[in-house]
Design a protein around this motif. Structure first.
Motif, PDB file in Angstrom:
ATOM      1  N   SER A 191       0.816  -1.219   0.000  1.00  0.00           N
ATOM      2  CA  SER A 191       0.000   0.000   0.000  1.00  0.00           C
ATOM      3  C   SER A 191       0.850   1.270   0.000  1.00  0.00           C
ATOM      4  CB  SER A 191      -0.932   0.022   1.216  1.00  0.00           C
ATOM      5  OG  SER A 191      -0.206   0.179   2.422  1.00  0.00           O
ATOM      6  N   THR A 192       2.171   1.146   0.216  1.00  0.00           N
ATOM      7  CA  THR A 192       3.047   2.324   0.276  1.00  0.00           C
ATOM      8  C   THR A 192       3.765   2.578  -1.045  1.00  0.00           C
ATOM      9  OG1 THR A 192       4.974   1.083   1.101  1.00  0.00           O
ATOM     10  CG2 THR A 192       3.403   1.922   2.739  1.00  0.00           C
ATOM     11  N   ILE A 193       3.267   2.014  -2.133  1.00  0.00           N
ATOM     12  CA  ILE A 193       3.898   2.190  -3.445  1.00  0.00           C
ATOM     13  C   ILE A 193       3.966   3.670  -3.814  1.00  0.00           C
ATOM     14  CG2 ILE A 193       1.684   1.859  -4.656  1.00  0.00           C
ATOM     15  CD1 ILE A 193       3.313   0.515  -6.908  1.00  0.00           C
ATOM     16  N   TYR A 194       5.116   4.082  -4.379  1.00  0.00           N
ATOM     17  CA  TYR A 194       5.234   5.471  -4.818  1.00  0.00           C
ATOM     18  C   TYR A 194       5.798   5.609  -6.233  1.00  0.00           C
ATOM     19  CZ  TYR A 194      10.264   5.309  -3.584  1.00  0.00           C
ATOM     20  OH  TYR A 194      11.593   4.987  -3.502  1.00  0.00           O
ATOM     21  N   GLU A 195       6.238   4.496  -6.842  1.00  0.00           N
ATOM     22  CA  GLU A 195       6.663   4.529  -8.243  1.00  0.00           C
ATOM     23  C   GLU A 195       6.368   3.193  -8.882  1.00  0.00           C
ATOM     24  OE1 GLU A 195      10.561   5.611 -11.037  1.00  0.00           O
ATOM     25  OE2 GLU A 195      10.602   6.036  -8.879  1.00  0.00           O
ATOM     26  N   ASP A 196       5.845   3.244 -10.117  1.00  0.00           N
ATOM     27  CA  ASP A 196       5.407   2.027 -10.820  1.00  0.00           C
ATOM     28  C   ASP A 196       5.917   2.110 -12.253  1.00  0.00           C
ATOM     29  OD1 ASP A 196       4.110  -0.285 -11.491  1.00  0.00           O
ATOM     30  OD2 ASP A 196       2.082   0.510 -11.321  1.00  0.00           O
ATOM     31  N   VAL A 197       6.933   1.299 -12.560  1.00  0.00           N
ATOM     32  CA  VAL A 197       7.587   1.342 -13.875  1.00  0.00           C
ATOM     33  C   VAL A 197       7.080   0.167 -14.705  1.00  0.00           C
ATOM     34  CG1 VAL A 197       9.779   1.341 -15.113  1.00  0.00           C
ATOM     35  CG2 VAL A 197       9.629   2.398 -12.836  1.00  0.00           C
TER      36      VAL A 197
END
Length: 229
Positions: A181-187
């Motif tokens: 839930s703490t994702i901050y970048e999605d490549v």
């Protein structure tokens, strides 16, 4: 000698995987081509193109005009590709006791392809020009997971790494904590794409990684490129 070619350790009837060194005017019918050297690779004929260090492209009837060292990888038999565990691939849980037992993540044989000299801060894009070059051992392996696989959030590696998507679609993701839930970048990783390194150099043979993971959006094969001090 130009165009010295050999199969990589993970080549089999399902996956073409070749190492080519001292590359010059090398024709590629259909494969993901990865520049595994700190110098640029040149592709194309009438309109040359640059593939930067540690980056990749998907050539179809194309040509590598020049490169120090490159790998060519192509999944040629996608049917039953997931049976890699019966072809010598290892479930990661056999190597890491704490690895979740319900996570289908498999690793191929690893191939040590040689030595490479690079400033680690240039590799991580923290510097544009080398200041302190260092020798590393370059190692390659493939990973496989079926679609919708969480390949485990982690932040520790004793080496520099990056990845290239070979088959399917995946994602390289960063997190503030070891919590999805703490994702901050999605490549997003389509076939033929290599992401920028996630690590930062913090000292001699020291690098810090954020919490990160690979997520297999579809059935996926991806290449790990590791630089070991």
């Amino acid at each position: 000698m130009q165009n010295q070619t050999r199969d990589l350790a993970f080549a089999d009837d399902f996956i073409i995987a070749k190492l080519v060194e001292n590359v010059a005017d090398y024709e590629v019918s259909d494969a993901v081509v990865v520049n595994i050297s700190p110098s640029a690779m040149v592709t194309g004929d009438d309109h040359p193109a640059i593939v930067p260090a540690w980056k990749s492209t998907w050539l179809k009837g194309g040509c590598i005009r020049s490169a120090n060292r490159a790998v060519l990888i192509k999944v040629v038999r996608p049917t039953n590709l997931g049976g890699c565990m019966f072809r010598g691939w290892d479930w990661l849980g056999n190597r890491i006791r704490s690895f979740p037992r319900d996570t289908p993540l498999f690793i191929s044989a690893q191939d040590e392809v040689g030595r490479v000299t690079v400033d680690p801060r240039v590799f991580t894009n923290e510097l544009a020009a080398a200041q302190v070059a260092q020798d590393f051992t370059l190692k390659l392996n493939l990973w496989w997971s079926p679609g919708d696989t969480d390949c485990f959030i982690h932040n520790e590696h004793p080496f520099l790494e990056t990845h290239t998507q070979i088959h399917g679609i995946g994602r390289m993701q960063k997190f503030k904590e070891r919590d999805p839930s703490t994702i901050y970048e999605d490549v997003v990783m389509p076939i033929g794409y290599s992401h920028d390194p996630f690590c930062r150099v913090t000292g001699p043979n020291q690098w810090t990684y954020p919490w990160h993971r690979y997520y297999a959006e579809t059935d996926s094969i991806w290449l790990a490129i590791e630089l070991h001090p």
